[in-house]
Design an enzyme around this catalytic site. Structure first.
Site, PDB file in Angstrom:
ATOM      1  N   HIS A 145       0.318   7.906 -10.034  1.00 28.60           N
ATOM      2  CA  HIS A 145      -0.122   9.062 -10.836  1.00 28.60           C
ATOM      3  C   HIS A 145       0.739   9.216 -12.075  1.00 28.60           C
ATOM      4  CE1 HIS A 145       3.101  11.941  -9.633  1.00 28.60           C
ATOM      5  NE2 HIS A 145       3.093  11.271  -8.491  1.00 28.60           N
ATOM      6  N   ASP A 147       0.958  12.199 -13.940  1.00 26.26           N
ATOM      7  CA  ASP A 147       1.456  13.545 -14.236  1.00 26.26           C
ATOM      8  C   ASP A 147       2.817  13.759 -13.587  1.00 26.26           C
ATOM      9  OD1 ASP A 147       0.168  13.527 -11.690  1.00 26.26           O
ATOM     10  OD2 ASP A 147       0.024  15.705 -11.699  1.00 26.26           O
ATOM     11  N   ASP A 177       9.220   9.598 -10.194  1.00 27.76           N
ATOM     12  CA  ASP A 177       7.966  10.127  -9.615  1.00 27.76           C
ATOM     13  C   ASP A 177       7.014  10.459 -10.751  1.00 27.76           C
ATOM     14  OD1 ASP A 177       6.041  11.397  -8.117  1.00 27.76           O
ATOM     15  OD2 ASP A 177       7.225  13.193  -7.701  1.00 27.76           O
ATOM     16  N   GLU A 212      -1.979  14.514  -9.555  1.00 25.18           N
ATOM     17  CA  GLU A 212      -1.486  14.421  -8.165  1.00 25.18           C
ATOM     18  C   GLU A 212      -0.588  15.587  -7.818  1.00 25.18           C
ATOM     19  OE1 GLU A 212       1.304  13.535  -4.893  1.00 25.18           O
ATOM     20  OE2 GLU A 212       1.772  13.921  -6.975  1.00 25.18           O
ATOM     21  N   GLU A 213       0.231  16.007  -8.784  1.00 28.08           N
ATOM     22  CA  GLU A 213       1.236  17.035  -8.488  1.00 28.08           C
ATOM     23  C   GLU A 213       0.614  18.406  -8.210  1.00 28.08           C
ATOM     24  OE1 GLU A 213       4.085  16.356  -7.738  1.00 28.08           O
ATOM     25  OE2 GLU A 213       4.802  14.610  -8.821  1.00 28.08           O
ATOM     26  N   ASP A 240       0.061   3.324  -2.279  1.00 30.94           N
ATOM     27  CA  ASP A 240       0.341   4.408  -3.234  1.00 30.94           C
ATOM     28  C   ASP A 240       1.817   4.773  -3.124  1.00 30.94           C
ATOM     29  OD1 ASP A 240       0.044   6.485  -5.065  1.00 30.94           O
ATOM     30  OD2 ASP A 240      -1.335   7.665  -3.839  1.00 30.94           O
ATOM     31  N   HIS A 489      11.854  15.859  -8.136  1.00 29.85           N
ATOM     32  CA  HIS A 489      11.314  17.173  -8.508  1.00 29.85           C
ATOM     33  C   HIS A 489      12.444  18.109  -8.951  1.00 29.85           C
ATOM     34  CE1 HIS A 489       7.109  17.124  -6.405  1.00 29.85           C
ATOM     35  NE2 HIS A 489       7.402  15.978  -6.985  1.00 29.85           N
TER      36      HIS A 489
HETATM   37  C1  LIG Z   1      14.106   8.367   8.970  1.00 27.19           C
HETATM   38  C2  LIG Z   1      13.886   8.392   7.581  1.00 27.19           C
HETATM   39  C3  LIG Z   1      14.637   9.352   6.730  1.00 27.19           C
HETATM   40  C4  LIG Z   1      13.771   9.802   5.639  1.00 27.19           C
HETATM   41  C5  LIG Z   1      14.463  10.344   4.510  1.00 27.19           C
HETATM   42  C6  LIG Z   1      13.507  10.879   3.515  1.00 27.19           C
HETATM   43  C7  LIG Z   1      13.559  10.123   2.265  1.00 27.19           C
HETATM   44  C8  LIG Z   1      12.541  10.557   1.243  1.00 27.19           C
HETATM   45  C9  LIG Z   1      12.423   9.507   0.245  1.00 27.19           C
HETATM   46  C10 LIG Z   1      11.564   9.464  -0.709  1.00 27.19           C
HETATM   47  C11 LIG Z   1      10.569  10.473  -0.903  1.00 27.19           C
HETATM   48  C12 LIG Z   1       9.892  10.290  -2.218  1.00 27.19           C
HETATM   49  C13 LIG Z   1       8.763  11.219  -2.292  1.00 27.19           C
HETATM   50  C14 LIG Z   1       8.036  11.050  -3.588  1.00 27.19           C
HETATM   51  C15 LIG Z   1       6.648  11.477  -3.456  1.00 27.19           C
HETATM   52  C16 LIG Z   1       6.502  12.961  -3.496  1.00 27.19           C
HETATM   53  C17 LIG Z   1       5.067  13.350  -3.470  1.00 27.19           C
HETATM   54  C18 LIG Z   1       4.927  14.821  -3.720  1.00 27.19           C
HETATM   55  O1  LIG Z   1       5.813  15.464  -4.192  1.00 27.19           O
HETATM   56  N1  LIG Z   1       3.794  15.394  -3.390  1.00 27.19           N
HETATM   57  C19 LIG Z   1       3.566  16.806  -3.561  1.00 27.19           C
HETATM   58  C20 LIG Z   1       2.094  16.976  -3.821  1.00 27.19           C
HETATM   59  C21 LIG Z   1       1.708  18.372  -4.102  1.00 27.19           C
HETATM   60  C22 LIG Z   1       0.219  18.516  -4.183  1.00 27.19           C
HETATM   61  C23 LIG Z   1      -0.205  19.937  -4.229  1.00 27.19           C
HETATM   62  N2  LIG Z   1      -0.358  20.487  -2.959  1.00 27.19           N
HETATM   63  C24 LIG Z   1       3.979  17.554  -2.303  1.00 27.19           C
HETATM   64  O2  LIG Z   1       3.918  17.016  -1.204  1.00 27.19           O
HETATM   65  O3  LIG Z   1       4.360  18.716  -2.440  1.00 27.19           O
HETATM   66 ZN   LIG Z   2       4.496  11.583  -6.972  1.00 29.98          ZN
HETATM   67 ZN   LIG Z   3       5.928  14.538  -7.136  1.00 28.41          ZN
END
Ligand SMILES: CCCCCCCC/C=C\CCCCCCCC(=O)N[C@@H](CCCCN)C(=O)O
Ligand SMILES: [Zn+2]
Ligand SMILES: [Zn+2]
Length: 530
Positions: A145, A147, A177, A212-213, A240, A489
């Protein structure tokens, strides 16, 4: 004489019984310790994973081109494609980004329709189709994405839209991100199609969403619709954003772990409200609406949702996979999870990031009540953001909330417009060719890491692509130390310059590998060659 003999016999039996009573448990304990030690000593990387490792590594994109690519990446980061909410996107920045992509990659955007077509979806999202020659091969989809989330500019040490390079890192909103993936995929695609002139056998798609955000409803959801209307029903796999190559994330593991999200937690917005009595603040009721809701929220935090960690959990496999790469103490623990699972589970609950992988999380994120200092308000509402563990349903979570609050005056209501159920678990391990293809591409670019499955803790656009494939993976080829997690974020988001080179390499390798039927890894070598 007889009495003496009997007495002696009884004594011996007592000794034997006593010996057995003490000795047997000690023997069992020793056997147990020995079995655990043997498990720890004998644990090794499984052959299938080992065989995916290349013997050599090296960048695929030559250096002079890399500087140019880096400049383009910085230019992409300078366009503030901020999504505030679904009705508040930065449309002028989105328009600028569209023009930027079209002028930066002219070969991908027209004139080469025999190789690639591009459709702009909902004004600002992109769907590329790269036509393969072999129609018997199921296509695949790469998604990203363009954005980004808003910034608190005064909290940054760098201008979030200047893309400053300090020699080691580039600092910018979207660096991690998810613009690295947008630009990395397109750079790799351009190189794959026009520099390397690869002949494409397997059709593939690239879907780049612009919202996406804030839900992905105009971007990824519409891209999925366009694909469906074109008659595309099945994808071999979907990749993704999601987890990344993590350092210091797993206790006792020094080696980077490339965590692949094979499932994704669900999402629920829940309001917790009360409708009480208002009045003069000089004569307050014993329990105000604010007091009642505060107590409810405080109980939700004090009694978190149940946690799950057993042999059927994805995280169990994460740790079993990590065992050969751990310190000896953790080898002992991770190779004997049947014995240590409760200890491990408790340790996971200690840190926010690992706790999020084993339970439904409860985050009070908004609190609305009151409008004047001397008026007792009749209503108060708190909003709770749950990320739902795949072992629970949204209904389970609501029922648990109501039980914990235990107050019939409090209404617990689900926002039915926004909830998302936990995603199914995609196949992982040696029996999944798609997972192995991904693991091979990861190891070719990050040979110092190992690949393990995990449950993605945040939501991604993959929710719109679930119907296309049972092989849906959430992984981005970026490095993240657990200490840098708050930058996601947050403030001073960054990516290592060298990591961006690996991003482009990774997508290129993936395109090459996915294009080969029954592909073997580059420079494969036998275990005893080392
Ligand atoms: C045993 C394992 C240990 C795990 C440790 C966690 C590590 C996390 C690493 C990376 C995470 C990266 C995440 C990047 C993607 C984030 C996607 C995101 O922010 N999505 C939003 C979408 C909002 C949509 C509106 N509702 C969200 O989920 O809030
Ligand atoms: Zn993202
Ligand atoms: Zn994000």
């Amino acid at each position: 004489m007889l009495a003496w003999l009997t007495a002696r016999g009884t004594k011996r039996r007592r000794w034997i019984a006593c010996g057995l009573g003490v000795g047997l448990p000690v023997l069992v304990l020793l056997a147990l310790v020995l079995a655990c030690l043997i498990n720890a000593w004998s644990v090794s990387e499984p052959d299938w994973h080992y065989q995916l490792r290349p013997s050599g590594s090296g960048h695929l994109i030559n250096d002079s081109l890399f500087e140019e690519r880096l400049g383009r990446f910085q230019a992409a980061l300078r366009i503030p494609t901020i999504s505030v909410d679904a009705r508040n996107l930065n449309e002028s920045a989105l328009e600028e980004f569209k023009n930027f992509l079209q002028t930066s990659f002219p070969r991908l955007h027209g004139g080469n329709e025999d190789k690639i077509t591009c459709e702009v979806v909902s004004n600002y999202s992109f769907l590329y189709e790269i036509k393969g020659s072999d129609e018997s091969l199921t296509p695949y989809l790469l998604a990203a994405h363009l954005d980004v989330v808003p910034v608190e500019e005064d909290k940054w040490n760098y201008d979030p839209f200047e893309a400053m390079k300090d020699g080691e890192y580039i600092y910018a909103r979207g660096a991690f991100d998810d613009k690295h993936a947008v630009m990395g995929i397109l750079e790799a695609l351009d190189y794959f199609l026009f520099t390397k002139n690869e002949s494409v056998k397997r059709t593939f798609y690239v879907g780049i969403g612009h919202d996406e955000e804030v839900s992905g409803r105009q971007g990824a959801a519409k891209i999925a619709e366009v694909l469906h209307n074109r008659g595309v029903k099945t994808m071999d796999f979907v990749l993704d954003e999601g987890f990344v190559v993590l350092t210091n994330a797993l206790p006792g593991v020094q080696v980077p772990v490339a965590l692949v999200g094979v499932s994704e937690k669900g999402y629920a917005e829940v309001s917790v409200s009360v409708d009480g009595v208002s009045g003069h603040s000089s004569m307050p009721p014993k329990e105000s609406a604010i007091g009642i809701i505060s107590k409810a929220v405080s109980r939700l935090e004090a009694y978190p949702q149940p946690h799950f960690f057993d042999s059927s959990s994805v995280e169990y496999t994460t740790l079993e996979t990590a065992a050969p790469h751990s310190s000896f103490l953790y080898k002992l623990i991770y190779s004997n999870l049947w014995l240590f699972k409760n200890i491990v589970s408790n340790q996971f609950l200690e840190s926010a990031s690992t706790a999020a992988t084993v339970r439904t999380t409860t985050a009070p994120t908004l609190f609305n009540a009151g409008y004047k200092i001397n008026v007792v308000p009749s209503t108060a509402t708190a909003y709770i953001n749950h990320r739902v563990h795949p072992k629970q349903t949204i209904e389970d979570v609501l029922e648990y909330d109501r039980e914990v609050i235990g107050d019939s005056r409090v209404n617990v209501t689900l926002n039915t417009d926004t909830y998302i159920r936990p995603h199914p678990i995609s196949p992982y391990g040696p029996d999944s060719p798609q997972y192995k293809l991904l693991a091979r591409s990861i190891l070719e670019v990050f040979p110092q890491s190992f690949v393990a499955p995990g449950t993605m803790i945040a939501t991604t656009d993959t929710k719109y692509y679930l119907n296309f494939s049972k092989n849906v993976y959430r992984f981005a080829p970026t490095f993240l130390d657990i200490e840098d997690m708050p930058r996601l974020h947050g403030h001073d988001e960054r990516i290592r310059v060298e990591n961006y080179r690996e991003v482009v390499d990774f997508f290129f390798r993936l395109m090459v590998n996915a294009n080969q039927v029954n592909a073997r890894p580059l420079h494969v070598h036998a275990r005893n060659e080392l």
